[in-house]
Design an enzyme around this catalytic site. Structure first.
Site, mmCIF file in Angstrom:
data_model
loop_
_atom_site.group_PDB
_atom_site.id
_atom_site.type_symbol
_atom_site.label_atom_id
_atom_site.label_comp_id
_atom_site.label_asym_id
_atom_site.label_seq_id
_atom_site.Cartn_x
_atom_site.Cartn_y
_atom_site.Cartn_z
ATOM 1 N N GLY A 81 8.956 1.195 7.364
ATOM 2 C CA GLY A 81 10.327 0.830 6.121
ATOM 3 C C GLY A 81 11.151 0.637 6.658
ATOM 4 O O GLY A 81 11.559 1.400 7.397
ATOM 5 N N ARG A 145 5.318 -3.255 10.781
ATOM 6 C CA ARG A 145 4.413 -2.545 10.854
ATOM 7 C C ARG A 145 2.899 -2.220 11.668
ATOM 8 O O ARG A 145 1.727 -0.693 12.006
ATOM 9 C CB ARG A 145 3.740 -1.904 9.344
ATOM 10 C CG ARG A 145 4.570 -1.598 8.200
ATOM 11 C CD ARG A 145 4.191 -0.803 6.703
ATOM 12 N NE ARG A 145 4.891 -0.660 6.136
ATOM 13 C CZ ARG A 145 5.676 0.650 5.541
ATOM 14 N NH1 ARG A 145 5.427 1.506 7.366
ATOM 15 N NH2 ARG A 145 6.539 0.670 5.005
ATOM 16 N N ASP A 176 4.332 7.957 11.773
ATOM 17 C CA ASP A 176 3.420 7.093 12.343
ATOM 18 C C ASP A 176 3.393 6.732 13.853
ATOM 19 O O ASP A 176 3.384 6.484 15.223
ATOM 20 C CB ASP A 176 2.812 5.875 11.572
ATOM 21 C CG ASP A 176 1.859 6.839 10.407
ATOM 22 O OD1 ASP A 176 0.847 7.801 10.817
ATOM 23 O OD2 ASP A 176 1.344 6.069 9.370
ATOM 24 N N LYS A 202 13.065 7.895 11.434
ATOM 25 C CA LYS A 202 13.152 7.183 10.069
ATOM 26 C C LYS A 202 12.997 7.979 9.785
ATOM 27 O O LYS A 202 11.111 7.669 9.399
ATOM 28 C CB LYS A 202 13.526 6.293 11.207
ATOM 29 C CG LYS A 202 13.768 4.951 9.696
ATOM 30 C CD LYS A 202 12.514 4.065 9.842
ATOM 31 C CE LYS A 202 11.433 3.946 9.339
ATOM 32 N NZ LYS A 202 9.858 3.169 9.176
ATOM 33 N N THR A 203 12.428 7.598 8.668
ATOM 34 C CA THR A 203 12.475 7.686 7.118
ATOM 35 C C THR A 203 12.920 7.597 5.639
ATOM 36 O O THR A 203 13.313 8.815 5.856
ATOM 37 C CB THR A 203 10.647 7.997 6.955
ATOM 38 O OG1 THR A 203 10.354 7.290 5.567
ATOM 39 C CG2 THR A 203 10.538 9.505 7.482
ATOM 40 N N ASP A 205 11.345 9.181 3.125
ATOM 41 C CA ASP A 205 10.289 9.545 2.618
ATOM 42 C C ASP A 205 10.951 10.992 2.769
ATOM 43 O O ASP A 205 10.296 11.936 2.320
ATOM 44 C CB ASP A 205 8.718 9.313 2.941
ATOM 45 C CG ASP A 205 8.544 7.978 2.677
ATOM 46 O OD1 ASP A 205 9.750 7.208 1.894
ATOM 47 O OD2 ASP A 205 7.506 7.356 2.192
HETATM 48 P P1 FBP Z 1 7.915 3.934 6.622
HETATM 49 O O1 FBP Z 1 7.549 5.860 6.072
HETATM 50 O O2 FBP Z 1 8.100 3.503 7.222
HETATM 51 O O3 FBP Z 1 9.498 4.578 6.604
HETATM 52 O O4 FBP Z 1 8.031 3.502 5.226
HETATM 53 C C1 FBP Z 1 8.396 4.554 3.758
HETATM 54 C C2 FBP Z 1 8.332 3.250 2.199
HETATM 55 O O5 FBP Z 1 9.734 3.040 1.948
HETATM 56 C C3 FBP Z 1 7.374 4.149 1.380
HETATM 57 O O6 FBP Z 1 8.888 5.290 0.637
HETATM 58 C C4 FBP Z 1 6.711 3.257 -0.042
HETATM 59 O O7 FBP Z 1 5.540 3.682 -0.352
HETATM 60 C C5 FBP Z 1 6.621 2.327 2.023
HETATM 61 O O8 FBP Z 1 7.115 2.339 3.236
HETATM 62 C C6 FBP Z 1 6.149 0.613 1.141
HETATM 63 O O9 FBP Z 1 6.193 -0.223 2.173
HETATM 64 P P2 FBP Z 1 6.453 -1.422 2.200
HETATM 65 O O10 FBP Z 1 7.847 -1.816 2.943
HETATM 66 O O11 FBP Z 1 5.100 -1.610 3.298
HETATM 67 O O12 FBP Z 1 6.198 -2.093 0.512
#
Ligand code: FBP
Length: 553
Positions: A81, A145, A176, A202-203, A205
């Site tokens: 993300g 991803r 991951d 990075k994230t 979250d």
């Molecule tokens: P990462 O763990 O890859 O950083 O992504 C986090 C996130 O933003 C979450 O908060 C959210 O649930 C998810 O990605 C949404 O994923 P997508 O961009 O595939 O809709």
């Protein structure tokens, strides 16, 4: 191309490096620390990573650069993300790489890890990089991803590396993706390719952190963006005095984003998934807790409020987790198709009733119909319910409404309960990085190059002492295997980076828990306002409350 005045200004911003990286590439040397052990399952992780396990922690300090100084051809990948600051990791990496040798090359692999497998890349130039400095987004090369896991994918990645003469790959990703970086590092070492792999944390979250990594990038900007919006909504709620706002915030599993936003804005309610799991709370108990706040505020004449709901909450509520697992089972092995062909929702419901345990069906039945249907219609490619698509902000608003109706009938509540729903996620993932994220990310990228130049493999770029001014930050690297343990994934034991959940005995949660009863009843909102990029340092260089509390500040 037209650009906004702010973007124009941000392109000129010079991110701050840690003091020890400021004197130029030729004046950075390595200090070795202790050999490392994984956080758990040491024997298993050592056996799975024989070439990269147990390496030493390292720190960079000022001193004559003693690296081999060979020509570098580095590939960079954005994975998962979006998170504000990704472009700065790349620009920091690029600047260090070019400062070390004009003929060094930086290639950007497009669309995430699949870019390395499929060999889709672009070579960065000054002009290209300059258009993205200090901007949000991952659009410079895109993200994805894809997980590199099959023998064919590893062989294809190796072939790509050979074709371009890569000396290193930098993977910018979450837990991951960095687990994948460790596996790739081990593969490259075992195959004697000479290609190093370095990860960057990075994230948005915020769940990639541990004793070594103080926070993942993007968490600062994303939570500041959501907090600005939540503060604005709080002011609207307190002005109109007629709505309860239910606001879901991103955070696929951990509730760090919700907690940080609550610390920033002091809402009436903030649910924390980890607490719901620890206390084994039911949906009904959580709804009762929120209804208590609504009723107490109504008794004071305040028929309005703000509740923050973390996206991942449903997975943490034990009875909901069991329901989801039973639904996955119910639809496994091609049964989803038969289910979808049933002509009406009544027939579908009958199928569901006969397939679920009595307890799970009781939980299912209290859900609003829209949510019931989402549980069946929205599935990911692995056949799992996508919890992020469950509108938990609406779920809790409706459950609370039922509770209040019961109380109204019992004569214990006579307020008004009108609701608005919001979901803040994508709004924050590509914001212009705050000064903190701009500086942190640039430093992570610059430092990643130093790790490459000194020949490290399977390391995470580490910048620490982050609650202090950038001049006092420390730079170095940590073997990724140190952060790993074995976990059950898709029915198999896998080596993974341990995800950081909200710690209920940690300082940020304890601060929240000490104040939330008062916030539930009073209107004690705080309004953080928009991220400031220019102005006094105590407004522009603020870190998150989570980091400040964790550091005891
Ligand atoms: P990462 O763990 O890859 O950083 O992504 C986090 C996130 O933003 C979450 O908060 C959210 O649930 C998810 O990605 C949404 O994923 P997508 O961009 O595939 O809709």
């Amino acid at each position: 191309m037209d650009i906004s005045p702010l973007q124009k200004e941000r392109l000129q911003y010079q991110p701050k490096l840690p003091g020890m990286l400021r004197d130029g590439i030729t004046n950075i040397t390595v200090e070795e620390g202790e050999e490392t052990q994984s956080v758990a399952d040491q024997d298993k992780i050592r056996a799975l990573f024989p070439h990269t396990y147990g390496k030493k922690e390292i720190t960079f300090v000022k001193g004559a650069n003693t690296s081999a100084g060979k020509r570098q051809v580095v590939g960079v990948i954005l994975s998962g993300g979006q998170a504000p600051g990704g472009h700065n990791v790349i620009s920091g990496l690029y600047d260090a790489l070019k400062a070390s040798g004009k003929d060094n090359v930086l290639l950007g692999f497009k669309g995430g890890p699949s870019g390395l497998v499929d060999d889709e890349c672009v070579e960065f130039t000054d002009e290209f990089i300059d258009a993205y400095r200090n901007t949000g987004g991952f659009d410079i090369i895109g993200s994805g991803r894809t997980k590199i896991e099959t023998p064919e994918q590893f062989a294809a990645a190796e072939a790509t590396a050979k074709r371009h003469g890569l000396t290193a790959v930098v993977i910018i990703g979450g837990d991951d993706s960095n687990t994948n970086a460790a596996v790739l590092a081990e593969y490259f070492a075992a195959h004697e390719t000479g290609v190093q792999v370095i990860g960057c944390p990075k994230t948005i979250d915020g769940d990639l952190k541990n004793d070594d990594i103080e926070c993942s990038f993007g968490f600062d900007t994303a939570t500041k963006t959501y907090s600005e919006l939540i503060g604005n909504i709080e002011r609207d709620a307190n002005s109109a005095k007629k709505y309860w706002h239910f606001i879901k915030v991103m955070g696929r599993s951990a509730s760090h984003v919700a907690l940080e936003c609550a610390l920033e804005t002091q809402p009436n309610i903030c649910l924390i998934g980890e607490e719901a799991a620890a206390k084994k709370l039911s949906l009904s108990q959580i709804a009762d807790q929120i209804a208590d706040s609504v009723a107490k505020r109504a008794a004071n004449g305040d028929n309005f409020g703000v509740a923050i709901i973390p996206e991942g909450i449903v997975e943490f509520v034990p009875e909901f987790g069991t329901l989801i697992a039973e639904i996955n089972e119910l639809l496994a092995g091609g049964k989803a198709e038969a289910f979808n062909q049933l002509p009406s929702w009544t027939e579908k419901k009958e199928f569901i009733r006969s397939g679920l345990s009595k307890e799970s069906y009781a939980v299912f039945e209290i859900l609003p119909e829209g949510i019931e249907q989402q549980l069946f219609l929205e599935r990911d490619p692995h056949g799992n319910v996508q919890v992020s698509l469950i509108e938990s902000e609406k779920l809790f608003a409706e459950l609370v409404n039922h509770k209040l109706e019961e109380r109204r009938k019992a004569g214990t509540y006579n307020g008004s309960f009108k609701t608005q729903h919001h979901f803040f996620g994508y709004e924050g993932r590509c914001a212009f990085p705050s000064n903190f994220d701009a500086d942190y990310c640039y430093s992570l990228g610059y430092n990643a190059f130093m790790l490459i130049q000194y020949g490290f493999n399977g390391y995470l770029s580490k910048i620490s002492n982050l609650s202090k001014p950038a001049a006092e930050w420390a730079a170095g690297g940590m073997p990724i295997t140190k952060m790993m343990n074995m976990e059950r994934r898709n029915g198999e034991d896998k080596p993974v980076i341990r995800k950081a959940l909200v710690e209920l005995d940690g300082k940020p949660f304890r601060y929240f828990a000490a104040h939330r009863d008062a916030w539930a009843v009073e209107t004690d909102y705080t309004y953080p306002g928009a991220i400031q990029y220019y102005g006094p340092s105590d407004v522009c260089d603020l870190t998150t409350k989570t980091l400040a509390l964790e550091k005891g500040e």
